[in-house]
Design a protein around this motif. Structure first.
Motif, PDB file in Angstrom:
ATOM      1  N   MET A 118       0.801  -1.373  -0.033  1.00 29.75           N
ATOM      2  CA  MET A 118       0.051  -0.113   0.082  1.00 29.75           C
ATOM      3  C   MET A 118       0.894   1.222  -0.005  1.00 29.75           C
ATOM      4  SD  MET A 118      -3.246   0.709   2.064  1.00 29.75           S
ATOM      5  CE  MET A 118      -3.902   2.443   2.306  1.00 29.75           C
ATOM      6  N   LYS A 119       2.095   1.138   0.643  1.00 30.38           N
ATOM      7  CA  LYS A 119       2.911   2.196   0.865  1.00 30.38           C
ATOM      8  C   LYS A 119       3.403   2.606  -0.551  1.00 30.38           C
ATOM      9  CE  LYS A 119       6.852  -0.493   1.814  1.00 30.38           C
ATOM     10  NZ  LYS A 119       7.889  -0.529   2.773  1.00 30.38           N
ATOM     11  N   TYR A 120       3.531   1.685  -1.659  1.00 31.19           N
ATOM     12  CA  TYR A 120       4.086   2.157  -2.807  1.00 31.19           C
ATOM     13  C   TYR A 120       3.177   2.890  -3.734  1.00 31.19           C
ATOM     14  CZ  TYR A 120       8.310  -0.458  -2.089  1.00 31.19           C
ATOM     15  OH  TYR A 120       9.512  -0.880  -1.833  1.00 31.19           O
ATOM     16  N   VAL A 121       1.730   2.392  -3.622  1.00 35.86           N
ATOM     17  CA  VAL A 121       0.813   3.006  -4.264  1.00 35.86           C
ATOM     18  C   VAL A 121       0.574   4.321  -3.844  1.00 35.86           C
ATOM     19  CG1 VAL A 121      -1.895   2.983  -4.760  1.00 35.86           C
ATOM     20  CG2 VAL A 121      -0.416   0.818  -4.616  1.00 35.86           C
ATOM     21  N   ILE A 122       0.471   4.742  -2.500  1.00 35.78           N
ATOM     22  CA  ILE A 122       0.437   5.965  -2.021  1.00 35.78           C
ATOM     23  C   ILE A 122       1.659   6.803  -2.504  1.00 35.78           C
ATOM     24  CG2 ILE A 122       0.531   7.218   0.128  1.00 35.78           C
ATOM     25  CD1 ILE A 122      -1.049   5.090   1.537  1.00 35.78           C
ATOM     26  N   LEU A 123       2.779   6.419  -2.511  1.00 40.52           N
ATOM     27  CA  LEU A 123       4.113   6.966  -2.934  1.00 40.52           C
ATOM     28  C   LEU A 123       3.849   7.453  -4.640  1.00 40.52           C
ATOM     29  CD1 LEU A 123       7.077   7.912  -2.480  1.00 40.52           C
ATOM     30  CD2 LEU A 123       7.705   5.671  -3.391  1.00 40.52           C
ATOM     31  N   TYR A 124       3.441   6.486  -5.290  1.00 40.48           N
ATOM     32  CA  TYR A 124       3.165   6.912  -6.799  1.00 40.48           C
ATOM     33  C   TYR A 124       2.304   7.747  -6.787  1.00 40.48           C
ATOM     34  CZ  TYR A 124       5.559   2.184  -7.513  1.00 40.48           C
ATOM     35  OH  TYR A 124       6.164   0.833  -7.532  1.00 40.48           O
ATOM     36  N   VAL A 125       1.040   7.885  -6.281  1.00 44.85           N
ATOM     37  CA  VAL A 125       0.056   8.952  -6.368  1.00 44.85           C
ATOM     38  C   VAL A 125       0.787  10.294  -5.906  1.00 44.85           C
ATOM     39  CG1 VAL A 125      -2.081   9.691  -5.573  1.00 44.85           C
ATOM     40  CG2 VAL A 125      -1.822   7.249  -6.037  1.00 44.85           C
ATOM     41  N   ALA A 126       1.437  10.334  -4.977  1.00 43.91           N
ATOM     42  CA  ALA A 126       1.995  11.463  -4.354  1.00 43.91           C
ATOM     43  C   ALA A 126       2.834  12.022  -5.147  1.00 43.91           C
ATOM     44  CB  ALA A 126       2.690  11.280  -2.867  1.00 43.91           C
ATOM     45  N   LEU A 127       4.210  11.350  -5.635  1.00 45.08           N
ATOM     46  CA  LEU A 127       4.867  11.602  -6.709  1.00 45.08           C
ATOM     47  C   LEU A 127       4.330  12.350  -8.114  1.00 45.08           C
ATOM     48  CD1 LEU A 127       7.616   8.914  -6.114  1.00 45.08           C
ATOM     49  CD2 LEU A 127       7.961  11.561  -5.859  1.00 45.08           C
ATOM     50  N   PHE A 128       3.281  11.436  -8.495  1.00 41.13           N
ATOM     51  CA  PHE A 128       2.618  12.034  -9.779  1.00 41.13           C
ATOM     52  C   PHE A 128       2.056  13.239  -9.447  1.00 41.13           C
ATOM     53  CE2 PHE A 128      -0.810  12.592 -12.728  1.00 41.13           C
ATOM     54  CZ  PHE A 128      -0.041  12.138 -13.947  1.00 41.13           C
ATOM     55  N   CYS A 129       1.446  13.408  -8.282  1.00 42.74           N
ATOM     56  CA  CYS A 129       0.654  14.831  -8.047  1.00 42.74           C
ATOM     57  C   CYS A 129       1.803  16.081  -7.638  1.00 42.74           C
ATOM     58  CB  CYS A 129      -0.071  14.600  -6.596  1.00 42.74           C
ATOM     59  SG  CYS A 129      -1.593  13.669  -6.807  1.00 42.74           S
ATOM     60  N   ILE A 130       2.911  15.382  -7.298  1.00 41.06           N
ATOM     61  CA  ILE A 130       3.853  16.678  -7.081  1.00 41.06           C
ATOM     62  C   ILE A 130       4.540  17.016  -8.329  1.00 41.06           C
ATOM     63  CG2 ILE A 130       6.357  16.964  -6.298  1.00 41.06           C
ATOM     64  CD1 ILE A 130       5.544  15.142  -3.758  1.00 41.06           C
TER      65      ILE A 130
ATOM     66  N   LYS B  31      -1.318  -6.341  -5.977  1.00 41.75           N
ATOM     67  CA  LYS B  31      -1.097  -6.675  -4.723  1.00 41.75           C
ATOM     68  C   LYS B  31      -1.956  -6.205  -3.762  1.00 41.75           C
ATOM     69  CE  LYS B  31       3.312  -6.251  -3.901  1.00 41.75           C
ATOM     70  NZ  LYS B  31       4.680  -5.869  -3.711  1.00 41.75           N
ATOM     71  N   LEU B  32      -2.082  -4.937  -3.776  1.00 39.66           N
ATOM     72  CA  LEU B  32      -3.184  -4.307  -2.945  1.00 39.66           C
ATOM     73  C   LEU B  32      -4.395  -4.968  -2.712  1.00 39.66           C
ATOM     74  CD1 LEU B  32      -3.312  -1.738  -0.862  1.00 39.66           C
ATOM     75  CD2 LEU B  32      -4.070  -0.656  -2.760  1.00 39.66           C
ATOM     76  N   ILE B  33      -4.891  -5.012  -3.944  1.00 41.63           N
ATOM     77  CA  ILE B  33      -6.201  -5.745  -3.990  1.00 41.63           C
ATOM     78  C   ILE B  33      -6.147  -7.027  -3.422  1.00 41.63           C
ATOM     79  CG2 ILE B  33      -7.912  -6.708  -5.683  1.00 41.63           C
ATOM     80  CD1 ILE B  33      -7.314  -4.427  -7.577  1.00 41.63           C
ATOM     81  N   VAL B  34      -5.111  -7.934  -3.647  1.00 47.32           N
ATOM     82  CA  VAL B  34      -5.181  -9.273  -3.228  1.00 47.32           C
ATOM     83  C   VAL B  34      -5.107  -9.301  -1.653  1.00 47.32           C
ATOM     84  CG1 VAL B  34      -3.809 -11.276  -2.973  1.00 47.32           C
ATOM     85  CG2 VAL B  34      -4.141 -10.240  -5.184  1.00 47.32           C
ATOM     86  N   GLU B  35      -4.408  -8.237  -1.230  1.00 43.08           N
ATOM     87  CA  GLU B  35      -4.142  -8.011   0.473  1.00 43.08           C
ATOM     88  C   GLU B  35      -5.554  -7.794   0.873  1.00 43.08           C
ATOM     89  OE1 GLU B  35      -2.174  -4.778   3.206  1.00 43.08           O
ATOM     90  OE2 GLU B  35      -1.037  -5.637   1.379  1.00 43.08           O
TER      91      GLU B  35
END
Length: 99
Positions: A1-13, A91-95
Motif C-alpha cells: 500500500m505504501k508504494y501506491v501512495i508513493l506513486y500517487v504522491a509523486l505523480f501529484c507533485i 498486490k493491494l487488491i489481493v491483500e
C-alpha cells in the motif's frame, strides 16, 4: 500500500511542479508527474533486476555513479512504470481481499 501512495504522491507533485515545461516549450503537466513516477519505478526495477552497488571510490566517482543510476532509472522507469504500478495495485487488491 505504501508504494501506491508513493506513486500517487509523486505523480501529484510532478503535476503541480510541471518542471518539464519552459517558456519556449510547453509540455503537459502529466508528463512531469509521469517522469517522477518513472524515476521511482525505474529505481525499483533496477534494484530488483541487478542491484547496482559501488563499494568504494572517490567522491567524484560516487557522484557520477549516482547521476548515471538516476538517469538509468528514469529511462528504465518510462517503460516499466505501467507494469510496476499495476502489479502493486494488484498486490493491494489481493491483500484487501484476504481481510
Amino acid at each position: 500500500m505504501k508504494y501506491v501512495i508513493l506513486y500517487v504522491a509523486l505523480f501529484c507533485i510532478g503535476y503541480e511542479l510541471d518542471f518539464m515545461s519552459s517558456e519556449t516549450v510547453r509540455h503537459s503537466p502529466y508528463e512531469s508527474g509521469y517522469i517522477l513516477l518513472a524515476l521511482v519505478c525505474g529505481w525499483q526495477a533496477l534494484n530488483r533486476i541487478m542491484p547496482l552497488r559501488m563499494e568504494s571510490g572517490t567522491l567524484v566517482a560516487w557522484g557520477i555513479y549516482a547521476l548515471l543510476k538516476v538517469l538509468a532509472a528514469v529511462v528504465v522507469g518510462i517503460f516499466t512504470a505501467p507494469l510496476i504500478v499495476l502489479y502493486n495495485i494488484y498486490k493491494l487488491i489481493v491483500e484487501f481481499r484476504k481481510e
